[in-house]
Design an enzyme around this catalytic site. Structure first.
Site, mmCIF file in Angstrom:
data_model
loop_
_atom_site.group_PDB
_atom_site.id
_atom_site.type_symbol
_atom_site.label_atom_id
_atom_site.label_comp_id
_atom_site.label_asym_id
_atom_site.label_seq_id
_atom_site.Cartn_x
_atom_site.Cartn_y
_atom_site.Cartn_z
ATOM 1 N N GLN A 112 35.802 58.178 44.323
ATOM 2 C CA GLN A 112 34.763 57.304 43.760
ATOM 3 C C GLN A 112 33.787 56.806 44.818
ATOM 4 O O GLN A 112 32.839 56.094 44.502
ATOM 5 C CB GLN A 112 35.406 56.094 43.061
ATOM 6 C CG GLN A 112 36.276 56.460 41.880
ATOM 7 C CD GLN A 112 37.023 55.252 41.298
ATOM 8 O OE1 GLN A 112 36.810 54.112 41.685
ATOM 9 N NE2 GLN A 112 37.918 55.527 40.358
ATOM 10 N N HIS A 177 37.703 52.107 43.377
ATOM 11 C CA HIS A 177 37.382 50.688 43.120
ATOM 12 C C HIS A 177 36.558 50.050 44.241
ATOM 13 O O HIS A 177 36.951 49.044 44.820
ATOM 14 C CB HIS A 177 38.666 49.882 42.837
ATOM 15 C CG HIS A 177 39.310 50.248 41.529
ATOM 16 N ND1 HIS A 177 40.256 49.452 40.918
ATOM 17 C CD2 HIS A 177 39.143 51.326 40.716
ATOM 18 C CE1 HIS A 177 40.638 50.027 39.768
ATOM 19 N NE2 HIS A 177 39.974 51.169 39.651
ATOM 20 N N GLU A 268 36.024 43.947 30.715
ATOM 21 C CA GLU A 268 35.609 42.558 30.484
ATOM 22 C C GLU A 268 34.132 42.330 30.746
ATOM 23 O O GLU A 268 33.569 42.834 31.714
ATOM 24 C CB GLU A 268 36.329 41.611 31.468
ATOM 25 C CG GLU A 268 37.791 41.510 31.313
ATOM 26 C CD GLU A 268 38.375 40.447 32.243
ATOM 27 O OE1 GLU A 268 37.634 39.879 33.097
ATOM 28 O OE2 GLU A 268 39.582 40.174 32.113
ATOM 29 N N TYR A 278 38.780 34.659 37.860
ATOM 30 C CA TYR A 278 38.715 35.447 36.615
ATOM 31 C C TYR A 278 39.997 36.207 36.306
ATOM 32 O O TYR A 278 40.026 37.043 35.413
ATOM 33 C CB TYR A 278 37.428 36.306 36.600
ATOM 34 C CG TYR A 278 36.259 35.359 36.360
ATOM 35 C CD1 TYR A 278 35.737 34.593 37.416
ATOM 36 C CD2 TYR A 278 35.799 35.092 35.090
ATOM 37 C CE1 TYR A 278 34.771 33.625 37.184
ATOM 38 C CE2 TYR A 278 34.822 34.141 34.850
ATOM 39 C CZ TYR A 278 34.324 33.403 35.901
ATOM 40 O OH TYR A 278 33.377 32.427 35.654
ATOM 41 N N TYR A 289 48.136 52.068 32.717
ATOM 42 C CA TYR A 289 47.955 53.402 32.151
ATOM 43 C C TYR A 289 49.283 53.955 31.634
ATOM 44 O O TYR A 289 49.317 54.742 30.694
ATOM 45 C CB TYR A 289 47.318 54.342 33.180
ATOM 46 C CG TYR A 289 45.908 53.925 33.531
ATOM 47 C CD1 TYR A 289 44.920 53.918 32.554
ATOM 48 C CD2 TYR A 289 45.568 53.506 34.807
ATOM 49 C CE1 TYR A 289 43.629 53.512 32.841
ATOM 50 C CE2 TYR A 289 44.276 53.100 35.113
ATOM 51 C CZ TYR A 289 43.314 53.108 34.131
ATOM 52 O OH TYR A 289 42.043 52.706 34.424
HETATM 53 CA CA LIG Z 1 39.569 38.672 33.878
#
Ligand SMILES: [Ca+2]
Length: 397
Positions: A112, A177, A268, A278, A289
């Site tokens: 990525q 990520h 989200e 958060y 997964y």
């Molecule tokens: Ca969250």
């Protein structure tokens, strides 16, 4: 009526019902992955499906872009586009692609990673200054999200006066990520979104790292003035407890909104507030997964924020933009979000900070990596593929 006729009628009616359902948007028909979870607030998921109107005209401005990731428009109407393997190009409105711009730092273009987002200065017309994010090689198998800035030469062939203004700490041996969207807030500070690097996910809760955070920095580097004071926290941190944020945009009222990749069933939408947590990976919607719960499987905890909205099944979000243009008057105030796995442009209608409806456009026509609104009000999307493209969407007719 004979029994055979009744059966034929019933079968025919069932077929009709199936075909009618298939032509309507039925993305909310799929069951959630985490079936036992329920939203904390009404309307937090599965908002009413709204018609995917108007019909769209799709025009490929340029193709032959290798995994394009970020796009921004220049004042002359052309586009500056990144390609994940490490190239940045200018694409003219009539689709001519420049040679790769020289002078960029090396990127770690594995999995990525690579060259990621790009944004130009609000005063680009005079300053010609550009910022971009990327996976920075740090030796061995390690890398980290970084942000650099430079001045595009007058002939647009070269980036000059380049400096690296942010380097994520710590570096991690991972190919996933990285975040990392870049958006300026109304004060001129630069938001940088990051990810948990798909390894030490608890680091999203560790305010001593830059992993899994929204950061707010000065355009020349360093923490921006006015950031929250977080006990033992790094000064660049705006909010924390995020999994992997690849979408960020400033709303018409100046507030930052983000969309993050959740686990299976846990994407989200957030409106990150300074100093708040958060939740990742302590609380999350969705599941691993493997089907196992995330941590203890809880979706709420005191001191941790609820998302404004979540998707289960996920859309796999990429870039986003608030629509404020002239070509789609009914879309004004909507949030447009790109979907990778969902291969869709997702539109959310908002009212008083809550999601009131969801529509999906261009489904199945490629992984949407970034979304931008052009000065003329057309919607620009990047299709992320080996032969990727820059696409313009306008009302059809
Ligand atoms: Ca969250």
């Amino acid at each position: 009526m004979t029994l055979a006729f009744r059966r034929a009628l019933a079968v025919g009616f069932a077929l009709f019902a199936v075909s009618a359902a298939a032509t309507a948007q039925d993305f909310n028909a799929a069951p959630p992955n985490a079936e036992r979870q329920s939203p904390a607030i009404a309307g937090q998921t599965r908002a009413p499906v709204i018609p995917a109107e108007p019909a769209l005209r799709r025009e490929v401005i340029a193709d032959g872009l290798r995994h394009p990731w970020g796009v921004d428009q220049l004042p002359d109407g052309s586009w500056i586009v990144t390609e994940r393997p490490g190239r940045m190009r200018i694409v003219t409105p009539d689709g001519r692609k420049s040679r790769p711009i020289d002078g960029l730092p090396e990127v770690d273009a594995r999995r990525q990673g690579g060259l990621l987002d790009v944004t130009v200065a609000p005063d680009f017309a005079t300053s010609r200054r550009v910022w971009w994010s990327y996976a920075e090689p740090r030796g061995g198998r390690e890398n980290a999200t970084a942000v650099a800035t430079g001045v595009l030469s007058p002939d647009a062939r070269r980036m000059e006066d380049v400096s690296v203004i942010f380097q994520q700490q710590p570096a991690v041996a991972s190919g996933a990520h990285f975040g990392s969207r870049l958006v300026f807030d109304p004060t001129g500070a630069l938001f940088v979104t990051t990810g948990d690097r798909y390894g030490p996910r608890e680091s999203a809760q560790d305010v001593g790292t830059h992993l899994g955070k929204v950061l707010r920095i000065s355009p020349g580097g360093g923490a921006a003035p006015g950031n929250p004071r977080i006990s033992r926290g790094l000064p660049e941190i705006w909010s924390y407890g995020h999994r992997n944020i690849q979408a960020a945009a400033i709303a018409p009222d100046g507030a930052l909104w983000t969309v993050e990749h959740g686990p299976k069933g846990g994407d989200e939408l957030n409106r990150p507030q300074p100093g708040r947590n958060y939740g990742w990976p302590v609380i999350s919607y969705g599941e691993e997964y493997s089907g196992q719960p995330i941590g203890s499987g809880s979706t709420a905890r005191e001191g941790m924020e609820q998302p404004v909205y979540y998707w289960d099944p996920v859309i796999a979000p990429s870039g986003m933009a608030f629509y404020d243009g002239a070509l789609f008057p009914d879309w004004r105030g909507s949030l447009l979000i790109g979907g990778l796995a969902s291969q869709a442009l997702v539109r959310l209608t908002l009212e008083d900070g809550r999601v009131t409806g969801e529509a999906r456009y261009q489904e199945g026509r490629g992984r949407v990596r970034d979304v931008d609104v052009a000065a003329d009000g057309s919607v620009i999307i990047l299709i992320d593929a080996n032969n990727g493209s820059l696409v313009r969407l306008t009302p059809d007719g």
